[in-house]
Design an enzyme around this catalytic site. Structure first.
Site, PDB file in Angstrom:
ATOM      1  N   PRO A  16       0.843  -1.203   0.000  1.00 39.43           N
ATOM      2  CA  PRO A  16       0.000   0.000   0.000  1.00 39.43           C
ATOM      3  C   PRO A  16       0.872   1.245   0.000  1.00 39.43           C
ATOM      4  O   PRO A  16       1.805   1.365   0.786  1.00 39.43           O
ATOM      5  CB  PRO A  16      -0.784  -0.124   1.320  1.00 39.43           C
ATOM      6  CG  PRO A  16       0.091  -0.968   2.205  1.00 39.43           C
ATOM      7  CD  PRO A  16       0.802  -1.914   1.294  1.00 39.43           C
ATOM      8  N   CYS A 100       3.700   3.524   8.300  1.00 37.81           N
ATOM      9  CA  CYS A 100       3.888   4.795   7.590  1.00 37.81           C
ATOM     10  C   CYS A 100       4.810   5.712   8.396  1.00 37.81           C
ATOM     11  O   CYS A 100       4.546   5.984   9.573  1.00 37.81           O
ATOM     12  CB  CYS A 100       2.550   5.477   7.355  1.00 37.81           C
ATOM     13  SG  CYS A 100       2.716   7.051   6.458  1.00 37.81           S
TER      14      CYS A 100
END
Length: 336
Positions: A16, A100
């Site tokens: 992702p 992230c």
């Protein structure tokens, strides 16, 4: 490898990436052999679910199953609600973002910032697993920084909470994307848990994929930036792992067909204005390894419509066949 009711057709995953792994890109990666392509992260903030951005990120029409959606946030209840929302919208696998490194995400105590609070990690994972009837996976990093690596402890927490698969990027949050990913931590996690482990970070060639699998004993590979402008990397790696033989690079005609398909899909998905903007960065990725293609990219980035962009691509391949052939030959030399 099985996740819930799904038997995955391989062990290569598309990572992702915000602003990259939209529906057009995921469809392409799956066409080239990615067994799973995880969506861009969807916020757990319910106030943003009706925004155009979130609506696009939860649009899975025409995408091959299984549908995996990544959610991001720092509150267990909000994350549970986000998981339910996305399952209702078509998600068949929920992935939790604890990897992230972007400041605005970490400043909200989400993403890899969560790795500093293992109790909160456990609360979030447990809440999401309890909330939905589909498999829940986790993507994370080796720790907050080099002095506080906790990938093994987080893996054990995840296993206890009912997580079904771990994707581990071989960097800490402090590393960002600098330097080179390390794979010793991934090997340690693989040895410490019974969960399937997917190795992620700086895997850009079939040979690297094979080396990482051998070094870590991981169950699969996750490709992120290595697939930008090269969605066929999944086909290349799969073939090499199965045969030990490198596939020839895609021909000029094959590359043109993929590029046109991708750009047209971006325009169809985003509409004329946003489609033009998103196409610019993808075309830049496709051509960045072409020696001498800077002039084309400069011209392309000034175009403002679907027709102009598709026309420029057609002109590049039709009228500059000799030039494109030279650029491809130079790319092959560089790759060798």
């Amino acid at each position: 490898m099985q996740l819930g009711t799904f038997v995955l057709k391989g062990n290569l995953f598309a990572a992702p990436m915000a602003g990259v792994t939209d529906r057009p890109f995921r469809i392409l990666c799956k066409q080239f052999g990615a067994a799973l392509a995880v969506s861009e992260m969807v916020t757990s903030n319910a106030q943003l679910w009706k925004s155009a951005k979130t609506q696009r990120r939860t649009d899975h029409r025409g995408e091959a199953e299984p549908i995996s959606v990544q959610i991001a946030g720092a509150d267990p209840q909000q994350m549970a609600d986000a998981a339910r929302y996305n399952v209702d919208a078509g998600a068949q696998i929920i992935d939790i973002n604890m990897g992230c490194p972007v400041k605005k995400v970490c400043n909200a105590m989400a993403g890899s910032a969560l790795l500093r609070d293992e109790a909160l990690v456990a609360d979030i994972l447990s809440a999401v697993v309890r909330a939905v009837p589909v498999p829940v996976t986790l993507k994370y990093r080796t720790g907050w920084d080099a002095a506080s690596k906790n990938a093994v402890r987080v893996a054990r927490i995840a296993e206890d909470c009912g997580i079904r698969l771990l994707a581990l990027h071989g960097r800490t949050r402090a590393c960002g994307f600098s330097g080179h990913a390390e794979y010793d931590s991934i090997a340690e996690v693989k040895a410490a848990t019974k969960l399937p482990i997917i190795a992620n970070g700086d895997i850009t060639t079939p040979e690297e994929a094979q080396r990482v699998l051998k070094h870590t004993a991981a169950d699969g590979i996750m490709i992120g930036r290595g697939a930008q402008g090269r969605p066929w990397i999944f086909r290349d790696i799969s073939h090499y792992l199965a045969t030990g033989v490198l596939l020839a690079p895609p021909t000029i005609d094959e590359t043109e067909a993929v590029l046109v398909q991708h750009v047209q899909a971006l325009h169809d998905f985003y509409g004329p204005e946003l489609g033009v903007r998103f196409a610019r960065k993808h075309v830049a990725w496709y051509t960045k390894r072409w020696v001498g293609a800077e002039t084309f990219r400069e011209r392309f980035n000034r175009l403002a419509s679907t027709e102009e962009q598709l026309g420029a691509i057609a002109a590049l391949f039709e009228h500059d066949e000799e030039c494109v052939g030279r650029l491809f030959r130079e790319e092959e030399k560089l790759a060798a």
